[in-house]
Each structure stands twice: as structure tokens, then as C-alpha cells.
Design an enzyme around this catalytic site. Structure first.
Site, PDB file in Angstrom:
ATOM      1  N   GLU A   1      -5.988   2.600  -1.840  1.00 16.23           N
ATOM      2  CA  GLU A   1      -5.642   0.692  -1.491  1.00 16.23           C
ATOM      3  C   GLU A   1      -5.735  -0.433  -2.476  1.00 16.23           C
ATOM      4  O   GLU A   1      -5.148  -1.389  -2.642  1.00 16.23           O
ATOM      5  CB  GLU A   1      -5.557   0.801  -0.301  1.00 16.23           C
ATOM      6  CG  GLU A   1      -5.176   1.636   0.711  1.00 16.23           C
ATOM      7  CD  GLU A   1      -3.424   1.404   0.894  1.00 16.23           C
ATOM      8  OE1 GLU A   1      -2.831   0.843   0.266  1.00 16.23           O
ATOM      9  OE2 GLU A   1      -3.279   3.375   0.787  1.00 16.23           O
TER      10      GLU A   1
ATOM     11  N   GLU B   1       0.769   4.435  -8.310  1.00 17.26           N
ATOM     12  CA  GLU B   1      -0.258   5.054  -6.850  1.00 17.26           C
ATOM     13  C   GLU B   1      -1.409   6.092  -8.002  1.00 17.26           C
ATOM     14  O   GLU B   1      -2.678   6.181  -7.359  1.00 17.26           O
ATOM     15  CB  GLU B   1       1.270   6.715  -6.866  1.00 17.26           C
ATOM     16  CG  GLU B   1       2.003   5.597  -5.323  1.00 17.26           C
ATOM     17  CD  GLU B   1       0.564   5.127  -4.456  1.00 17.26           C
ATOM     18  OE1 GLU B   1      -0.067   5.704  -3.841  1.00 17.26           O
ATOM     19  OE2 GLU B   1       1.214   3.902  -3.873  1.00 17.26           O
TER      20      GLU B   1
HETATM   21 ZN   LIG Z   1      -0.643   3.831  -2.668  1.00 19.56          ZN
END
Ligand SMILES: [Zn+2]
Length: 385
Positions: A246, A325
Site C-alpha cells: 500500500e 499493482e
Molecule cells: Zn494495490
């Protein structure tokens, strides 16, 4: 020769006919493309009959087989329903259904209780208002909090507070997030992420006088068995690895980039809308010759005229989001957390795996978040270095 002649003929048609033809052509192009992708994915359902190696420990072959057959059924159904709605949509367009429905809706407007406003309200409530009532508790002092602070400091994240929120009630696949402006940021962890730190789990560990060891291999078989019988959360190191991912989004500027893109997109859409709404041929293309209702203008422009733009944009955003991501995973890996993120991902996705294998092209087009298997493979391949 024949093709060129007919292209020429098309070019000489009035503007509204050309617009109409282009809209129809595009709609079928998208439909055929999606069907092609769905067929590729269907082939995967047909041929992948064994649980992938990486998921062997969390998915048994019976569950896998059930899910596979279910997906096959579902893909048959969506093939027919997709074909039906494409043909229906085409017929509505061809036979001037929109002006017809528009007149009809004018007549019945008074009866309708819930309009689109209702939907908007529900969305606003679920996304912005409901979370206000969530229970945020500060993460208690302890090893985890210290380690989070150390990690935040090591990457210059201006952390002020760490909260735990009761997320188990809502179906959200985020496990941790951060918010706040500039030098005043808070981290929020979902309690589902921290299962082993719930009161019950702490009791088990204290009872047997064991602290979870930092290498994650130290738990005795007894504790493992007890913990396994409950819903599994993540160990300290795994929570940190998830947070590392994150915070990677923050450090790499993903959040800011997303905001900028969506602002630019809204600006562009409103600008184009303002330009296009005055064009009578757009209305004429859909059978509105002598009136130009604004609502219909919205529908025509956003649904039909922007649809090529929307397809391209949404594909670019999907690609970008997947890149982000993978980059965030790679960031966590650079912090030395590849192994912990690997096991955390497996634990966190245990309950919502669905069918875990997908065709690369299907996945690239549809999934804004990379499927678990692809993330695991990327982490594994980067594990070596
Ligand atoms: Zn993520």
C-alpha cells in the site's frame, strides 16, 4: 472495387446516417471482440482441470472442479444473453426505439417512484457516508505498531496515526489503506487483516507462552492447528508486507496520478459534451428530428458517441492499474517482503478465489487488478534476486 464503391457511397450519405452507421459498427466490433475473449477464457475452463501448483495448499481439487463447471455453465449463459442483448440493442436502434421509448417514458414518468437519483444516493451512502460510522480504534501500542512506524520512517511516509477498522462486515477487498493530506497521514488496517491479533488469538499465544517469531516458521504445531481452525489472519510480517504494498502506491505517486487522470478525463468529457450537445445531426441520427431533449443528448453522447473513447480509456486505465499493482508488489519486495507478501496474498484470497486461472488476453482486457496467480508468479520470479 465493390468495397471501395460502397465506402464511397457511405461517405456521401448525410451526416446523421454516417453517425448512426459508425455507432452500430462500433457496437458490433466491441461485441465480437468481447465474445472472442470470452471464448478464449472458456477454453481455459475446459482445459485447466488441475489446481495450479501455487494454490495447492488453499484449494482442493473438489472445490476447483465445482468452480470450473460453474464457470463453464455461466459462460454458456452469458454467451446467449450477450447475443440476445446485442441483437435487441441493434433492433431498438434500427427501428427508432429510442424516440419511441422516450415518448412512452414521458407518459409514465409520474408513476415511477425511484429514479436514477435513488441509485446515486445509495452509492453515495455506501461509499462516503457509511464509512463515517465505522468503528475506528487506534492500533494498540506494541510490536506491530513499532514496526509499522519504523517502516513508514524508512520510506519517509509522514505517518501520524494507525487505526484498525471493523471491515469484516462489508465486502471490500481492500485490506489496508491510508488517507490524509500532505504531512498528516493515517494508516487504516482492516481487522480482518489482523485476525491473529484479535483477543482470542492473543490468548492462545500467551497461553503457550509464545511470541510469533519473526521468521514466521516458529509456531508450534499445536498453535498452528488451533489457529487453523479459525479464520486465518496475517502474522506481523505479513501485515507489514501488505502495508509495504500500500505504501508503495504512495511512494510511487500512484494515488496522485490517478487523481490527475480522473480530473483530466472529467474536464475533457464536459468540454466535448458542451461542444457536441448543440449538434442537431447527432439527435437526428437517433431519430430526434425536431426536438433535442437534453437528457437524450446525455444518453446519445455518453453512451454512443463516447463509446470508442470509453473503451480505449477503460482499457488504458486497466493496464495502468495492473502496472501499479505489480509496481507496488515490486516495491514491497524491494523492502525485503516478497516472501511475506506471497503468503499474505494466499491467505487473504483464500475465500474469494473463484476460478483462479485466466487467459492472458481476457485477463488483460478485463481485470484492473491482476489475478492472484499472476501476482504470485511475479513475486516468485522476483524472489530470486
Ligand atoms: Zn494495490
Amino acid at each position: 472495387m465493390g468495397m471501395w464503391a460502397s465506402l464511397d457511397a457511405m461517405w456521401e450519405m448525410p451526416a446523421e446516417k454516417r453517425i448512426f452507421g459508425a455507432v452500430l459498427l462500433f457496437s458490433w466490433t466491441v461485441y465480437l471482440w468481447e465474445t472472442f475473449l470470452a471464448q478464449r477464457q472458456r477454453r481455459i475452463y475446459k482445459t485447466t482441470t488441475h489446481v495450479p501448483l501455487e494454490l495447492g495448499q488453499i484449494m482442493d481439487s473438489e472445490t476447483f472442479e465445482k468452480s470450473r463447471l460453474y464457470q463453464l455453465d455461466k459462460s454458456t449463459f452469458s454467451f446467449w444473453s450477450g447475443l440476445y442483448s446485442e441483437i435487441e440493442g441493434t433492433l431498438i436502434l434500427l427501428f427508432g426505439g429510442i424516440p419511441y421509448l422516450w415518448r412512452l417514458s414521458g407518459r409514465f414518468c409520474g408513476y415511477a417512484g425511484f429514479g436514477p437519483e435513488y441509485e446515486v444516493l445509495v452509492t453515495i451512502y455506501a461509499d462516503y457516508i457509511a464509512p463515517l460510522f465505522d468503528k475506528f480504534t487506534p492500533l494498540p501500542e506494541g510490536k506491530l505498531k513499532q514496526e509499522i512506524e519504523v517502516m513508514a520512517k524508512s520510506i519517509d511516509f509522514p505517518l501520524t496515526k494507525v487505526y484498525v477498522v471493523e471491515g469484516s462486515k462489508r465486502s471490500s477487498h481492500s485490506n489496508a489503506y491510508f488517507y490524509g493530506f500532505f504531512k498528516n497521514k493515517r494508516i487504516v488496517l482492516f481487522d480482518t487483516l489482523l485476525e491473529e491479533y484479535s483477543v482470542l488469538n492473543r490468548d492462545i499465544q500467551e497461553e503457550s507462552g509464545m511470541e510469533p517469531r519473526s521468521d514466521g516458521e516458529g509456531d508450534s504445531e499445536e498453535i498452528k492447528a488451533k489457529v487453523k481452525s479459525k479464520k486465518q489472519g496475517c502474522k506481523n510480517e505479513e501485515v507489514l508486507a501488505v502495508l509495504g504494498h500500500e505504501l508503495g502506491h504512495w511512494k510511487l505517486g500512484h494515488t496522485v496520478k490517478n487523481i490527475i487522470i480522473s480530473q483530466m478525463n472529467s474536464f475533457l468529457c464536459f468540454f466535448l459534451f458542451a461542444v457536441l450537445i448543440g449538434r442537431k445531426e447527432l439527435f437526428a441520427a437517433f431519430g430526434f428530428y425536431d426536438s433535442q431533449p437534453t437528457l437524450i443528448g446525455l444518453l446519445i453522447i455518453f453512451q454512443f458517441i463516447f463509446s470508442p473513447y470509453n473503451e480505449v480509456l477503460s482499457f488504458c486505465l486497466t493496464v495502468l492499474s495492473r502496472r501499479f499493482e505489480f509496481q507496488a508488489d515490486a516495491f514491497a519486495k524491494k523492502l525485503g517482503k516478497a516472501k511475506d507478501l506471497y503468503s499474505a496474498l494466499i491467505k487473504l484470497n483464500k475465500d474469494n478465489l473463484g476460478f483462479p486461472v485466466s487467459d492472458w488476453l481476457f485477463s488483460m482486457w478485463h481485470y484492473s487488478h491482476p489475478p492472484l496467480l499472476e501476482r504470485l508468479q511475479a513475486l516468485k520470479s522476483s524472489k530470486q534476486d
